[in-house]
Design an enzyme around this catalytic site. Structure first.
Site, PDB file in Angstrom:
ATOM      1  N   LYS A  44       0.866  -1.182   0.000  1.00 31.87           N
ATOM      2  CA  LYS A  44       0.000   0.000   0.000  1.00 31.87           C
ATOM      3  C   LYS A  44       0.894   1.220   0.000  1.00 31.87           C
ATOM      4  O   LYS A  44       1.764   1.351   0.871  1.00 31.87           O
ATOM      5  CB  LYS A  44      -0.900  -0.012   1.231  1.00 31.87           C
ATOM      6  CG  LYS A  44      -1.885   1.136   1.269  1.00 31.87           C
ATOM      7  CD  LYS A  44      -2.916   0.838   2.318  1.00 31.87           C
ATOM      8  CE  LYS A  44      -3.971   1.892   2.399  1.00 31.87           C
ATOM      9  NZ  LYS A  44      -5.013   1.524   3.354  1.00 31.87           N
ATOM     10  N   LEU A  92       1.431  -5.080   3.576  1.00 29.26           N
ATOM     11  CA  LEU A  92       0.219  -5.716   4.110  1.00 29.26           C
ATOM     12  C   LEU A  92       0.102  -7.152   3.614  1.00 29.26           C
ATOM     13  O   LEU A  92       0.637  -7.498   2.556  1.00 29.26           O
ATOM     14  CB  LEU A  92      -1.018  -4.932   3.653  1.00 29.26           C
ATOM     15  CG  LEU A  92      -1.211  -3.560   4.288  1.00 29.26           C
ATOM     16  CD1 LEU A  92      -2.153  -2.705   3.468  1.00 29.26           C
ATOM     17  CD2 LEU A  92      -1.707  -3.676   5.719  1.00 29.26           C
ATOM     18  N   TYR A  94      -1.367 -10.135   1.694  1.00 30.75           N
ATOM     19  CA  TYR A  94      -2.107 -10.179   0.431  1.00 30.75           C
ATOM     20  C   TYR A  94      -3.281 -11.137   0.577  1.00 30.75           C
ATOM     21  O   TYR A  94      -3.104 -12.273   1.032  1.00 30.75           O
ATOM     22  CB  TYR A  94      -1.200 -10.637  -0.719  1.00 30.75           C
ATOM     23  CG  TYR A  94      -1.944 -10.876  -2.014  1.00 30.75           C
ATOM     24  CD1 TYR A  94      -2.102 -12.153  -2.524  1.00 30.75           C
ATOM     25  CD2 TYR A  94      -2.545  -9.820  -2.700  1.00 30.75           C
ATOM     26  CE1 TYR A  94      -2.807 -12.375  -3.697  1.00 30.75           C
ATOM     27  CE2 TYR A  94      -3.263 -10.036  -3.865  1.00 30.75           C
ATOM     28  CZ  TYR A  94      -3.398 -11.318  -4.353  1.00 30.75           C
ATOM     29  OH  TYR A  94      -4.110 -11.533  -5.504  1.00 30.75           O
ATOM     30  N   ALA A  95      -4.482 -10.679   0.230  1.00 29.16           N
ATOM     31  CA  ALA A  95      -5.679 -11.526   0.308  1.00 29.16           C
ATOM     32  C   ALA A  95      -6.080 -11.914  -1.122  1.00 29.16           C
ATOM     33  O   ALA A  95      -6.609 -11.082  -1.857  1.00 29.16           O
ATOM     34  CB  ALA A  95      -6.804 -10.752   0.978  1.00 29.16           C
ATOM     35  N   ASP A 142     -14.911  -0.017  11.733  1.00 25.76           N
ATOM     36  CA  ASP A 142     -16.223   0.006  11.097  1.00 25.76           C
ATOM     37  C   ASP A 142     -16.345  -1.170  10.135  1.00 25.76           C
ATOM     38  O   ASP A 142     -15.645  -1.286   9.153  1.00 25.76           O
ATOM     39  CB  ASP A 142     -16.550   1.341  10.444  1.00 25.76           C
ATOM     40  CG  ASP A 142     -15.474   1.788   9.476  1.00 25.76           C
ATOM     41  OD1 ASP A 142     -15.693   2.787   8.799  1.00 25.76           O
ATOM     42  OD2 ASP A 142     -14.450   1.098   9.423  1.00 25.76           O
ATOM     43  N   ASP A 160     -10.113  -3.091   7.552  1.00 26.38           N
ATOM     44  CA  ASP A 160     -10.391  -1.775   8.119  1.00 26.38           C
ATOM     45  C   ASP A 160      -9.570  -0.644   7.529  1.00 26.38           C
ATOM     46  O   ASP A 160      -8.630  -0.149   8.127  1.00 26.38           O
ATOM     47  CB  ASP A 160     -10.167  -1.783   9.622  1.00 26.38           C
ATOM     48  CG  ASP A 160     -10.689  -0.466  10.190  1.00 26.38           C
ATOM     49  OD1 ASP A 160     -11.654   0.036   9.592  1.00 26.38           O
ATOM     50  OD2 ASP A 160     -10.128   0.059  11.149  1.00 26.38           O
TER      51      ASP A 160
HETATM   52  C1  LIG Z   1      -8.752  -6.454  -5.431  1.00 30.94           C
HETATM   53  C2  LIG Z   1      -8.251  -7.844  -5.403  1.00 30.94           C
HETATM   54  N1  LIG Z   1      -8.578  -8.747  -6.341  1.00 30.94           N
HETATM   55  N2  LIG Z   1      -7.962  -9.881  -6.013  1.00 30.94           N
HETATM   56  C3  LIG Z   1      -8.091 -11.097  -6.803  1.00 30.94           C
HETATM   57  C4  LIG Z   1      -7.250  -9.725  -4.867  1.00 30.94           C
HETATM   58  C5  LIG Z   1      -7.438  -8.425  -4.481  1.00 30.94           C
HETATM   59  C6  LIG Z   1      -6.844  -7.835  -3.310  1.00 30.94           C
HETATM   60  N3  LIG Z   1      -6.972  -6.535  -2.951  1.00 30.94           N
HETATM   61  C7  LIG Z   1      -6.260  -6.425  -1.806  1.00 30.94           C
HETATM   62  C8  LIG Z   1      -6.019  -5.335  -0.984  1.00 30.94           C
HETATM   63  C9  LIG Z   1      -6.646  -4.042  -1.324  1.00 30.94           C
HETATM   64  C10 LIG Z   1      -6.881  -3.604  -2.616  1.00 30.94           C
HETATM   65  N4  LIG Z   1      -7.541  -2.426  -2.566  1.00 30.94           N
HETATM   66  N5  LIG Z   1      -7.794  -2.197  -1.314  1.00 30.94           N
HETATM   67  C11 LIG Z   1      -8.648  -1.062  -0.962  1.00 30.94           C
HETATM   68  C12 LIG Z   1      -7.768   0.134  -0.791  1.00 30.94           C
HETATM   69  C13 LIG Z   1      -7.052   0.620  -1.881  1.00 30.94           C
HETATM   70  C14 LIG Z   1      -6.263   1.746  -1.674  1.00 30.94           C
HETATM   71  C15 LIG Z   1      -6.177   2.315  -0.422  1.00 30.94           C
HETATM   72  C16 LIG Z   1      -6.902   1.780   0.627  1.00 30.94           C
HETATM   73  C17 LIG Z   1      -7.682   0.671   0.454  1.00 30.94           C
HETATM   74  C18 LIG Z   1      -7.258  -3.134  -0.527  1.00 30.94           C
HETATM   75  C19 LIG Z   1      -5.222  -5.565   0.162  1.00 30.94           C
HETATM   76 CL1  LIG Z   1      -4.847  -4.291   1.241  1.00 30.94          CL
HETATM   77  C20 LIG Z   1      -4.717  -6.839   0.438  1.00 30.94           C
HETATM   78  N6  LIG Z   1      -4.960  -7.888  -0.369  1.00 30.94           N
HETATM   79  C21 LIG Z   1      -5.724  -7.672  -1.470  1.00 30.94           C
HETATM   80  N7  LIG Z   1      -6.112  -8.544  -2.422  1.00 30.94           N
END
Ligand SMILES: Cc1nn(C)cc1-c1nc2c(-c3cnn(Cc4ccccc4)c3)c(Cl)cnc2[nH]1
Length: 290
Positions: A44, A92, A94-95, A142, A160
């Site tokens: 991030k 962070l 990775y999901a 939240d 969050d």
């Molecule tokens: C989208 C997406 N598609 N696939 C297949 C996986 C993901 C994925 N996204 C994440 C993300 C992820 C992405 N955006 N965001 C929202 C955001 C963006 C910018 C600032 C604050 C918050 C979180 C994370 Cl942190 C952590 N892991 C993630 N994985």
């Protein structure tokens, strides 16, 4: 996966930057991989300039400090951070499953087994936070689909982003950034609030996951606020009695009357629909890969 090695001297050169995962008001999230260990992270990137002129530095510092101390399978890990001239980089977890809100958009409604599994995991995450909050006394999380990601093995991850006020993700929902849907009455009346707002939000999320729209959804913000105040709660025919029972016990005006977390996790709608053994097993599996 190997553990990402602790190092305070990370630079962005240590990572291969993959595709853009999401964007927010203050920055972007990329899929990234640490070159040595090939450990995949969500990188991030926040821009100092933007944080500066919106007085967010302090808040970001506090949240980084809090979030790096949170270690729970249902809370997205913050492994570390580093910064250069213009940017702050957060390492962070990775999901791979992406955002719950997007899954709800594509699926329209979730099966009771999937939704009950998420509610059970959220109870675990919130229970953990409530103990931590005793220490931090200020983590008001939240709960809304925008702040929830889906990790490996379908494990729910409370991410969050609230602190970064990434309103763009909420703006995805409606033009007016439909965040009102999750506001509890006590926040509308300007009364004090405590962690029992999480129970209200859990009720709203459960309703939205199964019914496909939030309980107080309406054309105007004014109407939504009126419905929240009067707790005008209606269920489509065919909504199971167990689900109605759980949601009605969470969407109570008086926070003290809301079903406590441990009773939510043991509610018949959860025990009948969530595959608790599989969830507990996925915790064990995840622990092994750390
Ligand atoms: C989208 C997406 N598609 N696939 C297949 C996986 C993901 C994925 N996204 C994440 C993300 C992820 C992405 N955006 N965001 C929202 C955001 C963006 C910018 C600032 C604050 C918050 C979180 C994370 Cl942190 C952590 N892991 C993630 N994985």
């Amino acid at each position: 996966e190997k553990k990402i090695p602790k190092s305070s001297s990370w630079t962005v050169e240590d990572f291969e930057i993959g595709n853009l995962l999401g964007r927010g008001r203050f920055g972007y999230v990329y899929c990234g991989r640490e070159k040595q260990t090939r450990f995949v992270v969500a990188l991030k990137i926040l821009f100092k300039a933007q944080l500066k002129n919106s007085k967010m530095e302090q808040q970001v510092k506090r949240e980084i400090e809090i979030q790096s101390n949170l270690k729970h399978p249902n809370i997205l890990r913050l492994y570390g951070f580093f910064h250069d001239e213009q940017r702050i980089y957060l390492l962070l977890e990775y999901a791979p499953g992406g955002e719950l809100y997007r899954r709800m958009q594509t699926e329209k409604v979730l099966r009771e087994s999937e939704a009950a599994g998420y509610v059970y995991q959220l109870c675990n995450a919130l229970n953990y936070l409530h103990t931590k909050r005793v220490i931090h006394r200020s983590i008001i999380v939240d709960i809304k689909p925008e702040n929830i990601l889906i990790g490996k093995y379908g494990i729910l991850k409370l991410a969050d982003f609230g602190w970064s006020a990434e309103s763009t993700s909420t703006c995805k929902r409606t033009t007016l950034c439909g965040t009102l849907d999750y506001l509890p009455p006590e926040m509308l009346n300007g009364n004090g609030y405590d962690e029992k707002i999480d129970l209200w939000c859990l009720g709203v999320l459960t309703y939205e996951m199964i019914i496909g729209k939030p309980p107080f959804d309406s054309q105007t913000q004014h109407e939504t606020i009126r419905m929240i105040r009067s707790i005008e709660l209606t269920f489509p025919t065919g909504t199971s009695t167990d689900l109605r029972d759980l949601i009605t016990k969470l969407l109570r005006r008086n926070p003290a009357d809301r079903l406590p977390l441990k009773d939510v996790a043991q509610h018949v709608w959860i025990t009948k629909n969530a595959d608790i053994a599989a969830i507990e097993d996925s915790y064990v599996k995840r622990k092994k890969t750390l």
